[in-house]
Design a protein around this motif. Structure first.
Motif, PDB file in Angstrom:
ATOM      1  N   SER A  10       9.864   6.142  -2.499  1.00  0.00           N
ATOM      2  CA  SER A  10       8.465   5.754  -2.612  1.00  0.00           C
ATOM      3  C   SER A  10       8.216   4.706  -1.544  1.00  0.00           C
ATOM      4  CB  SER A  10       8.147   5.203  -4.003  1.00  0.00           C
ATOM      5  OG  SER A  10       6.757   5.026  -4.177  1.00  0.00           O
ATOM      6  N   MET A  11       7.193   4.910  -0.714  1.00  0.00           N
ATOM      7  CA  MET A  11       6.948   4.034   0.431  1.00  0.00           C
ATOM      8  C   MET A  11       5.693   3.198   0.217  1.00  0.00           C
ATOM      9  SD  MET A  11       6.209   5.005   4.431  1.00  0.00           S
ATOM     10  CE  MET A  11       7.850   5.689   4.714  1.00  0.00           C
ATOM     11  N   GLN A  12       5.896   1.882   0.070  1.00  0.00           N
ATOM     12  CA  GLN A  12       4.788   0.934   0.030  1.00  0.00           C
ATOM     13  C   GLN A  12       4.881   0.049   1.276  1.00  0.00           C
ATOM     14  OE1 GLN A  12       6.623   1.484  -3.021  1.00  0.00           O
ATOM     15  NE2 GLN A  12       4.967   2.905  -3.431  1.00  0.00           N
ATOM     16  N   LEU A  13       3.830   0.032   2.091  1.00  0.00           N
ATOM     17  CA  LEU A  13       3.837  -0.756   3.317  1.00  0.00           C
ATOM     18  C   LEU A  13       2.996  -2.018   3.161  1.00  0.00           C
ATOM     19  CD1 LEU A  13       3.598   1.964   6.126  1.00  0.00           C
ATOM     20  CD2 LEU A  13       5.621   0.958   5.061  1.00  0.00           C
TER      21      LEU A  13
ATOM     22  N   GLN B   8       0.843  -1.203   0.000  1.00  0.00           N
ATOM     23  CA  GLN B   8       0.000   0.000   0.000  1.00  0.00           C
ATOM     24  C   GLN B   8       0.877   1.250   0.000  1.00  0.00           C
ATOM     25  OE1 GLN B   8      -3.432   0.205  -0.237  1.00  0.00           O
ATOM     26  NE2 GLN B   8      -2.849   2.328  -0.591  1.00  0.00           N
ATOM     27  N   THR B   9       0.723   2.067  -1.033  1.00  0.00           N
ATOM     28  CA  THR B   9       1.518   3.294  -1.110  1.00  0.00           C
ATOM     29  C   THR B   9       1.041   4.303  -0.073  1.00  0.00           C
ATOM     30  OG1 THR B   9       1.925   2.986  -3.474  1.00  0.00           O
ATOM     31  CG2 THR B   9       2.245   5.203  -2.579  1.00  0.00           C
ATOM     32  N   LEU B  10       1.973   4.765   0.754  1.00  0.00           N
ATOM     33  CA  LEU B  10       1.662   5.842   1.696  1.00  0.00           C
ATOM     34  C   LEU B  10       2.209   7.180   1.222  1.00  0.00           C
ATOM     35  CD1 LEU B  10       0.899   3.448   3.628  1.00  0.00           C
ATOM     36  CD2 LEU B  10       1.532   5.026   5.482  1.00  0.00           C
ATOM     37  N   TRP B  11       3.356   7.140   0.556  1.00  0.00           N
ATOM     38  CA  TRP B  11       3.952   8.400   0.115  1.00  0.00           C
ATOM     39  C   TRP B  11       4.845   8.120  -1.084  1.00  0.00           C
ATOM     40  CZ3 TRP B  11       2.221  12.708   2.542  1.00  0.00           C
ATOM     41  CH2 TRP B  11       2.811  13.941   2.204  1.00  0.00           C
ATOM     42  N   HIS B  12       4.701   8.962  -2.099  1.00  0.00           N
ATOM     43  CA  HIS B  12       5.483   8.779  -3.325  1.00  0.00           C
ATOM     44  C   HIS B  12       6.153  10.108  -3.652  1.00  0.00           C
ATOM     45  CE1 HIS B  12       6.575   7.063  -7.196  1.00  0.00           C
ATOM     46  NE2 HIS B  12       6.065   8.114  -7.816  1.00  0.00           N
TER      47      HIS B  12
ATOM     48  N   PRO C 211       6.434  14.486 -19.186  1.00  0.00           N
ATOM     49  CA  PRO C 211       6.923  13.215 -18.643  1.00  0.00           C
ATOM     50  C   PRO C 211       8.441  13.153 -18.739  1.00  0.00           C
ATOM     51  CG  PRO C 211       5.153  12.894 -20.244  1.00  0.00           C
ATOM     52  CD  PRO C 211       5.592  14.321 -20.368  1.00  0.00           C
ATOM     53  N   PRO C 212       9.081  12.293 -17.932  1.00  0.00           N
ATOM     54  CA  PRO C 212       8.453  11.340 -17.013  1.00  0.00           C
ATOM     55  C   PRO C 212       7.894  12.029 -15.768  1.00  0.00           C
ATOM     56  CG  PRO C 212      10.848  11.230 -16.853  1.00  0.00           C
ATOM     57  CD  PRO C 212      10.552  12.150 -17.987  1.00  0.00           C
ATOM     58  N   LYS C 213       6.725  11.574 -15.334  1.00  0.00           N
ATOM     59  CA  LYS C 213       6.108  12.135 -14.133  1.00  0.00           C
ATOM     60  C   LYS C 213       5.174  11.111 -13.503  1.00  0.00           C
ATOM     61  CE  LYS C 213       2.332  14.556 -16.577  1.00  0.00           C
ATOM     62  NZ  LYS C 213       1.629  15.859 -16.697  1.00  0.00           N
ATOM     63  N   SER C 214       5.043  11.204 -12.189  1.00  0.00           N
ATOM     64  CA  SER C 214       4.152  10.325 -11.436  1.00  0.00           C
ATOM     65  C   SER C 214       3.665  11.075 -10.211  1.00  0.00           C
ATOM     66  CB  SER C 214       4.883   9.036 -11.030  1.00  0.00           C
ATOM     67  OG  SER C 214       6.049   9.338 -10.276  1.00  0.00           O
ATOM     68  N   THR C 215       2.566  10.617  -9.644  1.00  0.00           N
ATOM     69  CA  THR C 215       1.963  11.355  -8.541  1.00  0.00           C
ATOM     70  C   THR C 215       1.183  10.413  -7.639  1.00  0.00           C
ATOM     71  OG1 THR C 215       0.674  13.336  -8.002  1.00  0.00           O
ATOM     72  CG2 THR C 215      -0.154  11.954  -9.803  1.00  0.00           C
ATOM     73  N   GLY C 216       0.562  10.980  -6.594  1.00  0.00           N
ATOM     74  CA  GLY C 216      -0.196  10.165  -5.643  1.00  0.00           C
ATOM     75  C   GLY C 216      -0.981  11.031  -4.679  1.00  0.00           C
ATOM     76  N   ARG C 217      -1.433  10.411  -3.597  1.00  0.00           N
ATOM     77  CA  ARG C 217      -2.237  11.122  -2.596  1.00  0.00           C
ATOM     78  C   ARG C 217      -1.466  12.235  -1.898  1.00  0.00           C
ATOM     79  NH1 ARG C 217      -7.128   9.232  -0.517  1.00  0.00           N
ATOM     80  NH2 ARG C 217      -7.763   7.153  -1.225  1.00  0.00           N
ATOM     81  N   GLU C 218      -0.143  12.129  -1.902  1.00  0.00           N
ATOM     82  CA  GLU C 218       0.636  13.191  -1.255  1.00  0.00           C
ATOM     83  C   GLU C 218       0.482  14.510  -2.014  1.00  0.00           C
ATOM     84  OE1 GLU C 218       2.618  11.645  -4.563  1.00  0.00           O
ATOM     85  OE2 GLU C 218       2.008  10.515  -2.765  1.00  0.00           O
ATOM     86  N   TYR C 219      -0.041  14.456  -3.253  1.00  0.00           N
ATOM     87  CA  TYR C 219      -0.238  15.671  -4.059  1.00  0.00           C
ATOM     88  C   TYR C 219      -1.724  15.947  -4.264  1.00  0.00           C
ATOM     89  CZ  TYR C 219       0.688  19.232  -7.600  1.00  0.00           C
ATOM     90  OH  TYR C 219       0.749  20.420  -8.292  1.00  0.00           O
TER      91      TYR C 219
END
Length: 360
Positions: free
Chosen positions: A110-113, A97-101, A233-241
């Protein structure tokens, strides 16, 4: 010779744990069985609080263990339900589960727990996990990873093809001689958040909430002016944004815009940000998978906004719901066989890498 692998995926939306049993060899990856297990609502609330607020090392360690147990219990329930001999499984591909990317931070990570040791111990099957960090160590984004799998299963198509996965975030793959792909931005994450606040639902089933509202063009323009959508790109994102804070920063008329109009505008944001990117690729065919493919209004808008022919992956024999879980089963196969995953053209890494660590 083919082998059996289990892929496990819990995405940004945290609405379920997807499990896919796949038969894989050097040229094929076939889905044999699949299931979704409900994500623990209390753990989801804890994770969202950690992402959106502050946390402690104790909380991080505790959630890591809790998630390991959630994944292990789901896998064992799946194995029992499908009457699978655990000894026949070569490995489990566990995304976590990604917590922070934050690959672009000064010290990118990138943190997956979801402790892979717990999963291996409780299932008695070796686990492949921690897929993203080697790519980041080599200067890449560590995401998206689905493009490598998309290339593998759709390489036979003759049309110029793009593959779109709409989960909490949305990512697009451009198939071709040089594989390309990136996160287009928010997929379902903001719509799900707004639904949870205003209609007490984890998501807007059948887009009924959005259908009761209308697009507010000024607000949509404000959303689309965000620098992420114009970043190359290259680019990626997540809940931290893309999170509640991001949304509130774009709602100067918060008290005057109806909740249903904001929901409808958030759906339009997802559709337009995807279509803008898809239309710039010159793709003739856009294959859609992920939870967003079940949203009828979102799919309608993609049909209307995209120049390409829009189809769901099921029409090509690949489950839209379990595509990502299948991808991590395939990535586990690649790791067990110590095969490089060709992703540097997507992530911007300095070289392609063998991805993931083996546990158990």
């Amino acid at each position: 010779m083919s082998e059996l692998y289990i892929g496990v995926m819990s995405g940004t939306s945290m609405d379920g744990v997807d499990i896919a049993l796949c038969e894989i060899d050097a040229s094929h990856c076939s889905l044999i069985a699949s299931a979704e297990f409900k994500f623990d609502s209390e753990v989801k609330a804890e994770i969202l609080e950690m992402i959106n607020g502050s946390t402690t090392l104790k909380q991080v360690g505790t959630i890591d263990n809790k998630l390991g147990n959630i994944f292990a219990d789901a896998i064992n329930a799946f194995i029992k339900k499908e009457s699978i001999d655990a000894k026949s499984i070569t490995a489990i591909g566990l995304h976590g589960q990604t917590l922070w990317h934050a690959p672009d931070a000064e010290f990118g990570f990138s943190m997956q727990l979801g402790d892979a040791n717990v999963v291996s111990a409780k299932t008695e099957i070796q686990v492949v996990a921690d897929f993203r960090r080697m790519d980041i160590a080599n200067g890449g984004q560590g995401a998206p990873f689905a493009p490598a799998f998309h290339q593998e299963i759709f390489k036979h198509l003759s049309k110029k093809t793009a593959v779109l996965n709409i989960g909490g975030m949305a990512n697009i793959t451009i198939l071709g001689e040089e594989l390309k792909g990136w996160d287009t931005g928010c997929g379902n994450v903001l719509m799900d958040y707004w639904s949870s606040v205003h209609i007490d639902k984890n998501y807007d089933k059948d887009a009924l909430f959005a259908l009761s509202g209308e697009v507010k063009e000024e607000l949509l323009e404000s959303f689309l002016e965000d620098e992420y959508f114009t970043k190359l790109p290259p680019k990626s994102t997540g809940r931290e944004y893309f999170n509640p804070t991001w949304l509130s920063n774009h709602l100067p008329l918060f008290d005057t815009i109806k909740a249903e109009d904001i929901q409808r505008t958030l759906l339009e944001l997802t559709a337009k940000s995807i279509a803008n990117d898809a239309n710039n690729t010159g793709a003739e065919l856009l294959i859609v998978c992920g939870g967003g493919a079940k949203n009828p209004l979102l799919m309608q808008r993609l049909h209307e906004l995209c120049k390409a022919e829009v189809k769901v992956s099921d029409e090509f024999g690949v489950s839209r719901e379990y595509m990502e879980a299948m991808a991590f089963a395939w990535l586990a196969y690649k790791r067990v066989h110590r095969e490089v995953v060709e992703l540097s053209s997507v992530t911007g890494a300095t070289k392609d890498s063998i991805l993931g660590g083996v546990y158990g």
